[in-house]
Every structure is written in structure tokens, then in C-alpha cells.
Design a protein around this motif. Structure first.
Motif, PDB file in Angstrom:
ATOM      1  N   LYS A 262      35.656  38.173  37.701  1.00  0.00           N
ATOM      2  CA  LYS A 262      36.724  38.300  38.672  1.00  0.00           C
ATOM      3  C   LYS A 262      37.095  36.912  39.189  1.00  0.00           C
ATOM      4  N   GLY A 263      38.396  36.668  39.315  1.00  0.00           N
ATOM      5  CA  GLY A 263      38.868  35.345  39.697  1.00  0.00           C
ATOM      6  C   GLY A 263      38.545  34.973  41.127  1.00  0.00           C
ATOM      7  N   VAL A 264      38.294  33.689  41.329  1.00  0.00           N
ATOM      8  CA  VAL A 264      37.978  33.167  42.660  1.00  0.00           C
ATOM      9  C   VAL A 264      38.816  31.926  42.925  1.00  0.00           C
ATOM     10  N   ASN A 265      39.432  31.872  44.087  1.00  0.00           N
ATOM     11  CA  ASN A 265      40.109  30.657  44.540  1.00  0.00           C
ATOM     12  C   ASN A 265      39.132  29.844  45.372  1.00  0.00           C
ATOM     13  N   ARG A 266      39.044  28.541  45.076  1.00  0.00           N
ATOM     14  CA  ARG A 266      38.109  27.660  45.772  1.00  0.00           C
ATOM     15  C   ARG A 266      38.891  26.618  46.572  1.00  0.00           C
TER      16      ARG A 266
END
Length: 301
Positions: free
Chosen positions: A41-45
């Protein structure tokens, strides 16, 4: 993703060079995907965001935080702020990026903070900095997909102490002229829940050991011990403790629970069998660890 590529490469080589056949290849891939499903699942950092400008309140140094948010966060996601451990004199937010990424993949906007450390700073400074991190998060987290009405605070060891202290004692938010927005606290093998009692028992020489952080003043010891500020207005608390943790943590947690049960007769408390102090935080590397379920369930309530 790298681990998946390695698995697929291994399967290809076996077929290409006619080594021992890999049976049920599709089954192996499906098992792997099931085991690591949340990791895709994509994560914004968002790294090194300043939440304390230098000389805040004429005492605190500049400090920064990292944010990990699900790519599909919609502004209604739960928010978890994490305060690292390190005996109040060591540690940094980068060590816990793994925690931020794993919680984000489970739908939680996660904030990992730094705070001023001993010996340059003392416990009241650390608690005030932690409260400022909560204030900043409440004012800004909607920009990152989090719901400011769903802010939870957590910490391990010394970080658990700071998380519990500012959750139950509003003095630090009063200093910042801000209402405490914390909806719940998650304590992971927290130290210092009754620091006054602990320091009295240890009888350290002035200026040594933890007294650099907590000063030589018994008044400060009490002022920074969460056990003495418990009341019915506190946010809910989830308490996790290792069965084989440090004796001081075990004894002060038991004292804290005895007092807490006067307010909450059946506290949300888990003793993790066989766990020592450091493994209580290392276990979060495993995305399928049951502690994630406990914490997510606690936040959902």
C-alpha cells in the motif's frame, strides 16, 4: 517490493536452469502476498518538518518531525504521534521511520518526532516540546490527510513516559495556551510512570544517573510522574508491558495500574509473554504482529 522481486527471480532461475523444481509456485507467491499484503500500500513521506522554531518560549531548540500518510488518506484518518525512547538522553526520529511506514500502510497518519535531550535539557523541556508537537499536529495534520479530531499519542520507554505525562497533565498545553486534543495514549513499556517513587528507592548521588534529567528536586520528580495526575477526565490509555522488562519499569507500571484501576477498574492492559524491554519496540518491524491489532482496535473505539 525488493523481497518479491527476489522471490520471483529465484523461481525463474529454477525453471531456466532445471534445478530442483519449485512446486506450487503460484501457491508460494500467494502466501508471500498474503504475508506482506499491507507492505504494497502506498505511503506519502514528509521529512524534517519544523514544529519548534528555535528559542520557542525562550528555551526550546528547533526540532523537526516526520510524517507518514496513506496515499489514499482522505482527511478522516486516525493520527498517531510517536515519541521515541532512549533514557531521555539519546534517540532520534529516523530510527523509527519503519514504524511510521507500517502504521501508514494500515491507514493511520503517523507522526514521528524529535525532542530536546539530556543533559542539555531537562524533563520539563522534553514534555513541553512533546506538547508542542501535539499542538502542531492538531493545527496542521489535515493537510496530510489526518483528522485533527482523532489524535492519539504513543511512546516507548522514556517516550512512553512523556506521552503519558502530557496526556494526563495539562500544564504543558496551558503553557502553550492550547487545549489538550489527545484522544488516547498508547504506552509501550513506558518508563518513569512513578519517577518519584523510583528515584527515592534508588537514592542516586546528586547530579548522577537520571537526576541529570529529573534534577535533584523531589518536587520535580513528583511533578513529572504521571501517576500523581490521574483523574476521570484523562483520555483512555492502552498499556503494553513486556513480561521480562526492566525491573524499574515493571514495578512503576504496577504502581501506575493500581492507581489507574481506581478510575478505570478494567484497564486496557497487555503483558507480552517473554518480551524484554527493547523487543517491545523491535516487534513492530513485523507488520503482522498482534500489537498492531490491539492499537488499531483501541483507536477505533
Amino acid at each position: 517490493m525488493k523481497t518479491l522481486f527476489v522471490l520471483l527471480r529465484f523461481i525463474k532461475i529454477n525453471h531456466q536452469y532445471h534445478l530442483r523444481p519449485v512446486k506450487n509456485t503460484l501457491f508460494l507467491v500467494l502466501i508471500f502476498l498474503a504475508f506482506t499484503s499491507c507492505s504494497f500500500k502506498g505511503v506519502n513521506r514528509y521529512k524534517n518538518i519544523t514544529f519548534i522554531e528555535d528559542q520557542l518560549l525562550e528555551k526550546l531548540p528547533e526540532k523537526k518531525l516526520n510524517i507518514f500518510a496513506p496515499k489514499k488518506s482522505n482527511g478522516d484518518n486516525d493520527v498517531l504521534i510517536f515519541i521515541h525512547g532512549g533514557s531521555w538522553n539519546s534517540g532520534k526520529k529516523e530510527t523509527y521511520n519503519f514504524l511510521g511506514k507500517r502504521f501508514a500502510r494500515k491507514g493511520v497518519v503517523t507522526v514521528i518526532i524529535d525532542y530536546p535531550l539530556s543533559p542539555e535539557y531537562q524533563v520539563h523541556d522534553m514534555a513541553l516540546a512533546s506538547a508542542q508537537a501535539v499542538k502542531w499536529t492538531d493545527q496542521n495534520i489535515s493537510k496530510y490527510g489526518g483528522n485533527p479530531g482523532k489524535i492519539f499519542l504513543s511512546g516507548h520507554s522514556a517516550g512512553g513516559h512523556l506521552a503519558s505525562l502530557i496526556s494526563v497533565r495539562d500544564e504543558y498545553f496551558d503553557t502553550l495556551q492550547y487545549n489538550n486534543p489527545i484522544k488516547g495514549a498508547v504506552l509501550i513499556d513506558a518508563a518513569g510512570l512513578d519517577m518519584k517513587w523510583f528515584l527515592e528507592q534508588m537514592n542516586y548521588e546528586p547530579g548522577t544517573e537520571y537526576l541529570v534529567t529529573f534534577t535533584d528536586s523531589p518536587e520535580v520528580w513528583k511533578d513529572t510522574s504521571p501517576i500523581y495526575f490521574l483523574d476521570e477526565n484523562d483520555p483512555p490509555i492502552l498499556i503494553l508491558m513486556g513480561e521480562k522488562t526492566l525491573p524499574g519499569i515493571k514495578l512503576t507500571t504496577e504502581r501506575f495500574l493500581e492507581k489507574y484501576r481506581e478510575i478505570v477498574p478494567e484497564p486496557d492492559f497487555h503483558v507480552q509473554k517473554g518480551k524484554k524491554h527493547k523487543p517491545m519496540i523491535v516487534q513492530f518491524i513485523n507488520t503482522r504482529n498482534k500489537v498492531y491489532d490491539w492499537i488499531l482496535e483501541f483507536m477505533s473505539q
